[in-house]
Motif scaffolding. Structure first.
Motif, PDB file in Angstrom:
ATOM      1  N   THR A   1       7.353  17.995  -0.338  1.00 28.82           N
ATOM      2  CA  THR A   1       6.253  17.627   0.564  1.00 28.82           C
ATOM      3  C   THR A   1       6.719  17.706   2.008  1.00 28.82           C
ATOM      4  OG1 THR A   1       5.240  16.231  -1.123  1.00 28.82           O
ATOM      5  CG2 THR A   1       4.609  15.807   1.146  1.00 28.82           C
ATOM      6  N   ILE A   2       7.906  17.214   2.266  1.00 26.34           N
ATOM      7  CA  ILE A   2       8.426  17.282   3.637  1.00 26.34           C
ATOM      8  C   ILE A   2       8.747  18.726   4.023  1.00 26.34           C
ATOM      9  CG2 ILE A   2      10.400  16.665   5.095  1.00 26.34           C
ATOM     10  CD1 ILE A   2      10.474  13.968   3.542  1.00 26.34           C
ATOM     11  N   LYS A   3       9.408  19.459   3.114  1.00 24.87           N
ATOM     12  CA  LYS A   3       9.857  20.814   3.465  1.00 24.87           C
ATOM     13  C   LYS A   3       8.722  21.834   3.518  1.00 24.87           C
ATOM     14  CE  LYS A   3      13.779  22.627   2.073  1.00 24.87           C
ATOM     15  NZ  LYS A   3      14.976  23.025   1.285  1.00 24.87           N
ATOM     16  N   GLU A   4       7.701  21.645   2.676  1.00 20.19           N
ATOM     17  CA  GLU A   4       6.701  22.706   2.558  1.00 20.19           C
ATOM     18  C   GLU A   4       5.264  22.275   2.862  1.00 20.19           C
ATOM     19  OE1 GLU A   4       7.922  25.537   2.332  1.00 20.19           O
ATOM     20  OE2 GLU A   4       9.855  25.314   1.333  1.00 20.19           O
ATOM     21  N   SER A   5       4.989  20.958   2.910  1.00 19.69           N
ATOM     22  CA  SER A   5       3.611  20.536   3.163  1.00 19.69           C
ATOM     23  C   SER A   5       3.407  19.914   4.534  1.00 19.69           C
ATOM     24  CB  SER A   5       3.139  19.538   2.096  1.00 19.69           C
ATOM     25  OG  SER A   5       2.890  20.187   0.879  1.00 19.69           O
ATOM     26  N   PHE A   6       4.387  19.182   5.031  1.00 22.40           N
ATOM     27  CA  PHE A   6       4.203  18.563   6.346  1.00 22.40           C
ATOM     28  C   PHE A   6       4.711  19.499   7.447  1.00 22.40           C
ATOM     29  CE2 PHE A   6       4.443  14.052   4.347  1.00 22.40           C
ATOM     30  CZ  PHE A   6       3.123  14.172   3.926  1.00 22.40           C
ATOM     31  N   THR A   7       4.664  20.788   7.178  1.00 24.78           N
ATOM     32  CA  THR A   7       5.196  21.775   8.112  1.00 24.78           C
ATOM     33  C   THR A   7       4.266  22.025   9.296  1.00 24.78           C
ATOM     34  OG1 THR A   7       4.235  23.376   6.620  1.00 24.78           O
ATOM     35  CG2 THR A   7       6.604  23.031   6.452  1.00 24.78           C
ATOM     36  N   GLY A   8       2.993  21.662   9.164  1.00 31.30           N
ATOM     37  CA  GLY A   8       2.057  21.840  10.279  1.00 31.30           C
ATOM     38  C   GLY A   8       1.941  20.555  11.073  1.00 31.30           C
ATOM     39  N   ASP A   9       2.996  19.778  11.085  1.00 32.55           N
ATOM     40  CA  ASP A   9       2.911  18.448  11.670  1.00 32.55           C
ATOM     41  C   ASP A   9       4.328  18.020  12.069  1.00 32.55           C
ATOM     42  OD1 ASP A   9       1.961  15.917  12.363  1.00 32.55           O
ATOM     43  OD2 ASP A   9       0.652  15.836  10.616  1.00 32.55           O
ATOM     44  N   GLU A  10       4.457  16.858  12.661  1.00 29.17           N
ATOM     45  CA  GLU A  10       5.779  16.303  12.951  1.00 29.17           C
ATOM     46  C   GLU A  10       5.848  14.895  12.392  1.00 29.17           C
ATOM     47  OE1 GLU A  10       6.885  18.853  16.972  1.00 29.17           O
ATOM     48  OE2 GLU A  10       6.290  16.758  17.185  1.00 29.17           O
ATOM     49  N   ILE A  11       6.888  14.615  11.617  1.00 31.63           N
ATOM     50  CA  ILE A  11       7.031  13.293  11.010  1.00 31.63           C
ATOM     51  C   ILE A  11       7.653  12.349  12.022  1.00 31.63           C
ATOM     52  CG2 ILE A  11       8.129  11.978   9.151  1.00 31.63           C
ATOM     53  CD1 ILE A  11       8.029  14.551   7.469  1.00 31.63           C
ATOM     54  N   ILE A  12       6.976  11.235  12.252  1.00 31.88           N
ATOM     55  CA  ILE A  12       7.472  10.250  13.218  1.00 31.88           C
ATOM     56  C   ILE A  12       8.344   9.224  12.508  1.00 31.88           C
ATOM     57  CG2 ILE A  12       6.800   8.437  14.841  1.00 31.88           C
ATOM     58  CD1 ILE A  12       4.112  10.031  15.098  1.00 31.88           C
ATOM     59  N   SER A  13       7.857   8.746  11.363  1.00 29.35           N
ATOM     60  CA  SER A  13       8.671   7.771  10.639  1.00 29.35           C
ATOM     61  C   SER A  13       8.544   7.970   9.147  1.00 29.35           C
ATOM     62  CB  SER A  13       8.281   6.337  11.007  1.00 29.35           C
ATOM     63  OG  SER A  13       7.132   5.938  10.297  1.00 29.35           O
ATOM     64  N   VAL A  14       9.589   7.588   8.436  1.00 29.64           N
ATOM     65  CA  VAL A  14       9.570   7.641   6.978  1.00 29.64           C
ATOM     66  C   VAL A  14      10.132   6.308   6.484  1.00 29.64           C
ATOM     67  CG1 VAL A  14      11.795   8.868   6.971  1.00 29.64           C
ATOM     68  CG2 VAL A  14      10.370   8.929   4.942  1.00 29.64           C
ATOM     69  N   SER A  15       9.401   5.696   5.564  1.00 26.70           N
ATOM     70  CA  SER A  15       9.876   4.429   5.032  1.00 26.70           C
ATOM     71  C   SER A  15       9.512   4.369   3.567  1.00 26.70           C
ATOM     72  CB  SER A  15       9.248   3.256   5.788  1.00 26.70           C
ATOM     73  OG  SER A  15       7.848   3.355   5.787  1.00 26.70           O
ATOM     74  N   GLY A  16      10.065   3.406   2.867  1.00 27.78           N
ATOM     75  CA  GLY A  16       9.674   3.348   1.473  1.00 27.78           C
ATOM     76  C   GLY A  16      10.517   2.444   0.626  1.00 27.78           C
ATOM     77  N   ILE A  17      10.079   2.365  -0.620  1.00 31.06           N
ATOM     78  CA  ILE A  17      10.778   1.621  -1.657  1.00 31.06           C
ATOM     79  C   ILE A  17      11.471   2.673  -2.503  1.00 31.06           C
ATOM     80  CG2 ILE A  17      10.443   0.188  -3.699  1.00 31.06           C
ATOM     81  CD1 ILE A  17       7.928  -0.931  -2.204  1.00 31.06           C
ATOM     82  N   LEU A  18      12.770   2.837  -2.296  1.00 35.36           N
ATOM     83  CA  LEU A  18      13.477   3.960  -2.909  1.00 35.36           C
ATOM     84  C   LEU A  18      14.424   3.521  -4.013  1.00 35.36           C
ATOM     85  CD1 LEU A  18      14.359   6.115   0.250  1.00 35.36           C
ATOM     86  CD2 LEU A  18      12.178   5.843  -0.880  1.00 35.36           C
ATOM     87  N   ASN A  19      14.474   2.220  -4.282  1.00 36.42           N
ATOM     88  CA  ASN A  19      15.334   1.757  -5.378  1.00 36.42           C
ATOM     89  C   ASN A  19      14.522   0.935  -6.368  1.00 36.42           C
ATOM     90  OD1 ASN A  19      17.281  -0.599  -6.499  1.00 36.42           O
ATOM     91  ND2 ASN A  19      18.372   1.326  -6.336  1.00 36.42           N
ATOM     92  N   GLY A  20      14.322   1.497  -7.556  1.00 36.86           N
ATOM     93  CA  GLY A  20      13.481   0.873  -8.566  1.00 36.86           C
ATOM     94  C   GLY A  20      14.044  -0.431  -9.108  1.00 36.86           C
ATOM     95  N   THR A  21      15.376  -0.501  -9.250  1.00 37.59           N
ATOM     96  CA  THR A  21      15.991  -1.713  -9.794  1.00 37.59           C
ATOM     97  C   THR A  21      15.709  -2.906  -8.893  1.00 37.59           C
ATOM     98  OG1 THR A  21      17.746  -0.319 -10.689  1.00 37.59           O
ATOM     99  CG2 THR A  21      18.176  -2.679 -10.590  1.00 37.59           C
ATOM    100  N   SER A  22      15.961  -2.744  -7.599  1.00 37.23           N
ATOM    101  CA  SER A  22      15.700  -3.833  -6.654  1.00 37.23           C
ATOM    102  C   SER A  22      14.237  -4.229  -6.683  1.00 37.23           C
ATOM    103  CB  SER A  22      16.058  -3.411  -5.223  1.00 37.23           C
ATOM    104  OG  SER A  22      17.414  -3.144  -5.113  1.00 37.23           O
ATOM    105  N   ASN A  23      13.379  -3.230  -6.748  1.00 28.75           N
ATOM    106  CA  ASN A  23      11.959  -3.543  -6.711  1.00 28.75           C
ATOM    107  C   ASN A  23      11.506  -4.262  -7.978  1.00 28.75           C
ATOM    108  OD1 ASN A  23       9.696  -3.237  -4.881  1.00 28.75           O
ATOM    109  ND2 ASN A  23       8.722  -2.136  -6.577  1.00 28.75           N
ATOM    110  N   TYR A  24      12.112  -3.875  -9.090  1.00 33.74           N
ATOM    111  CA  TYR A  24      11.810  -4.566 -10.350  1.00 33.74           C
ATOM    112  C   TYR A  24      12.215  -6.037 -10.246  1.00 33.74           C
ATOM    113  CZ  TYR A  24      11.779  -5.609 -15.349  1.00 33.74           C
ATOM    114  OH  TYR A  24      11.520  -6.170 -16.568  1.00 33.74           O
ATOM    115  N   ILE A  25      13.407  -6.291  -9.716  1.00 28.35           N
ATOM    116  CA  ILE A  25      13.899  -7.669  -9.581  1.00 28.35           C
ATOM    117  C   ILE A  25      13.004  -8.466  -8.629  1.00 28.35           C
ATOM    118  CG2 ILE A  25      15.821  -9.058  -8.664  1.00 28.35           C
ATOM    119  CD1 ILE A  25      17.708  -6.827  -9.728  1.00 28.35           C
ATOM    120  N   LEU A  26      12.685  -7.881  -7.476  1.00 32.53           N
ATOM    121  CA  LEU A  26      11.854  -8.598  -6.503  1.00 32.53           C
ATOM    122  C   LEU A  26      10.459  -8.877  -7.067  1.00 32.53           C
ATOM    123  CD1 LEU A  26      12.843  -6.761  -3.193  1.00 32.53           C
ATOM    124  CD2 LEU A  26      13.487  -9.088  -3.896  1.00 32.53           C
ATOM    125  N   SER A  27       9.915  -7.912  -7.844  1.00 32.03           N
ATOM    126  CA  SER A  27       8.583  -8.104  -8.423  1.00 32.03           C
ATOM    127  C   SER A  27       8.583  -9.282  -9.388  1.00 32.03           C
ATOM    128  CB  SER A  27       8.117  -6.844  -9.163  1.00 32.03           C
ATOM    129  OG  SER A  27       8.069  -5.753  -8.280  1.00 32.03           O
TER     130      SER A  27
END
Lengths: 437, 437
Positions: A155-181
């Motif tokens: 998506t970043i390499k081939e879809s957001f090419t007509g744009d500029e990404i200002i910020s990227v954030s997220g929940i990238l670790n499933g284990t931590s998120n499972y524990i917090l949930s």
């Protein structure tokens, strides 16, 4: 139809899943890519396990499906690297050893495309691998290395090419998120929730890399390279895990309509890129706060197209393997046209202490009149606006309360805390968490 | 560096946005694509408006930036079609007229790639355009035609290639979602919420296409073609809008932990594809229920990688334009390798009446003992399991209550309703809505 020949090195959870998908839907892969997608060879020390688990034919394995020694595996790998008919090698060995590092470098050096799910290797020791790919004019596919099934890399390499990404954030670790949930939904402490995560197979026996934020940091490093073209080391990216989040912290997050999440966050501002991995209180009207269990989610904010969110499975055998196969498909179709990630010399990395963010600071103090005034006055002196002061809890011999600030820097907060400490009223180190809107 | 020359026909909201992005970040587009991205010419009847709105140089416009007649525009278009230096034409005229249909066919016929945001045209009259592109070996980019900024087209075509999509559903019409969100959050009736949507610029003066489900149907038709390779007409796809949703319906949705959404839904089952556009009660633990305002969201369920959700801006000038530019970038880089969408002869389309879904049926009946027994008995006779009966409201001269069923077909429900009607107890036509989990 021209064949596209693939070898897989390492046939465990992810490599085996990829082998299964390639054999199971081979006809449709071939029709979609316009190339005969052909799994030629698999190198694996213990084929019987993989054959049983993924229903693969033994003849795909070097050595015919019998257990082989590391020496034999090395010989088979050399054969693959010297076999001009192989176009692409999937590395699903894992880890950051010299063996796997050199394997990836040699795959590229031999003029073969590389597909890898190895986030630790690419984040910590990726430089020589990417450089070799560039020199050898081959592609590296690493969709599976970040957020399992979520197609964020393409998506970043081939879809957001007509744009500029200002910020990227997220929940990238499933284990931590499972524990917090589970902590949030069932009012559990960290230790209890971790135990449940281990029982449910969402956390390893040694969960350090997941709960310390290290695994999430690997993924953010790869995303920052892709989005902003900068190489950031694990040392530069000060990352923080979820081990110190208490039931009280969770409670306060609820009070301010937020949920605790281990957040990866990077943002470009002029010629600087700010990045961090740490627990944040995510406001409930941000979609990330509703992402539960082992699910992953990535949010980008783009200059022209605004906010995007992608949600999906962050791990799992076939889930992650589907990303490996998607990379194979893309390279099979477009290999001679794919541009590798470009580094930029223009941007400078800055860690969390340089961010401007709203924060929550939780103080444990003596329980007597005048304390709130003293604390808030010191914060005000550092030119930090206070949004709200709340959640006063009177504990044995003391009081706990939280201050929510308007956007400011950690430097300002630390200066205020230094003065507050000097007054002698603090019973423990204050806890500081950013708030994500 | 080899130039990639682009012409834009129609410089309104979306075409003008694309022109602005291409000129504004030209250097980075060129560096990313490895081609000199060059906007050669714009054909527009009223350039002064576009020049003012998007800050474009007048010299880009055929005629130098002055107002031109349709005849002059036709002449300029012919020049573009005959100009061998132009590689790609963006059609942002809109509508389904013969003029725009023939324009798109002729763009492809002249050997130029086509990028279009025109969902109505591609859904209703796309066949000849797609066929011509196939014959002429050119690409059609239509990312902007479905869900504005959300990169769902490229995600399906280039990221979910290592997998098989089982179902695709989503909120594809921002206007309807804006209206439903305001009805829910502020307890408004449909008419009031529509008026607010018009005042806020989210609904046209004539909102028919949006609120009738027609616009959403166009998008679902395009997605079904892409995902399942089938051509479905607007007549086959029985679509239903949001006009008849009452405050009572909204209330009942809340009671069962759901929110009303205009849902596009298509699912493959063996050699059949089931598809519909209609209001559904979406359970709150489905992410789609939390998608508010004019935002769009698409969910796919894939064979190997499970559930994916993409959320983003469904409309807007620069938002949609960013998808146009992304298509240009992809074609500039990969044009000779892109495969157009393939039709499949293997799958058969089936409308809503053939689905198996859980439903909510709301009855307005006489208010006397025995009615609930009569209604539920007739439903049971059709072999439909009832999940719950609730929300009894006693109105003047009658009662309103809702029955939530286990998964069944509309055919079963209609058979039950026929018998219930025969008993003479119904005061109005029952309302039937699917429930989406």
């Amino acid at each position: 139809m021209k064949p596209f020949n693939i070898a897989i090195v390492g046939c465990g959870t992810v490599g085996g899943g990829a082998a299964k998908i390639i054999t199971e839907i081979n006809e449709s892969l071939t029709s979609r890519s316009g190339r005969l997608i052909n799994l030629s060879k698999i190198v694996e020390l213990n084929p019987p396990v993989a054959i049983e688990r993924f229903g693969l034919p033994g003849k795909l394995f070097c050595g015919g499906g019998k257990v082989i020694t590391p020496q034999e595996a090395g010989k088979y790998i050399d054969e693959i690297l010297n076999d001009p008919s192989i176009h692409l090698v999937v590395e699903t060995v894992g880890g950051t050893s010299n063996f796997v590092h050199d394997l990836c470098v040699n795959i590229c050096k031999s003029g073969k495309h590389l597909v890898s799910a190895n986030k630790a290797l690419l984040a910590e020791r990726g430089q020589e691998i990417f450089n070799t790919a560039e020199k050898s004019n081959v592609s590296i596919g690493f969709e599976a290395a970040v957020c399992g099934a979520i197609p964020i890399i393409k998506t970043i390499k081939e879809s957001f090419t007509g744009d500029e990404i200002i910020s990227v954030s997220g929940i990238l670790n499933g284990t931590s998120n499972y524990i917090l949930s589970r902590m949030l939904d069932e009012d559990l402490g960290f230790g209890q929730a971790l135990k449940l995560a281990q029982e449910a197979g969402y956390a390893e026996a040694d969960p350090t890399l997941d709960i310390s934020g290290g695994d999430a940091a690997h993924k953010l490093i790869i995303l920052m390279k892709l989005v902003f073209g900068i190489d950031v080391t694990m040392e530069q990216l000060k990352f923080q895990g979820i081990q110190n989040i208490s039931a009280d912290d969770m409670e306060y997050a609820k009070e301010i309509d937020a949920a605790f999440k281990l957040i990866c966050y990077a943002k470009r501002d002029g010629d600087k890129v700010y990045g961090t991995v740490c627990p944040m209180m995510v406001k409930n009207d941000n979609f990330l706060s509703g992402v539960k269990g082992a699910t992953n989610a990535v949010r980008t904010i783009n200059r022209y197209s605004g906010k995007h969110i992608l949600i999906g499975a962050g791990a799992g055998s076939l889930e992650t393997a589907s990303s490996i196969v998607a990379d194979i498909m893309f390279i099979a179709r477009y290999s001679d046209k794919i541009k590798n990630t470009q580094l930029s010399n223009k941007l400078e990395f800055k860690g969390l202490s340089h961010f401007t963010f709203p924060f929550v600071i939780t103080f444990t103090t003596e329980d007597r009149p005048g304390i709130t005034g003293l604390v808030t006055t010191e914060i005000g002196k550092q030119d930090v606006n206070i949004y709200t002061v709340s959640h006063n809890r009177h504990i044995k011999d003391g009081a706990v309360f939280s201050v929510e600030t308007q956007p400011c820097t950690l430097k300002q907060i630390n200066a205020a805390i230094k003065e507050i400490k000097a007054s002698g009223i603090l019973k423990t180190e204050p806890k500081i968490y950013p708030i994500l809107f």
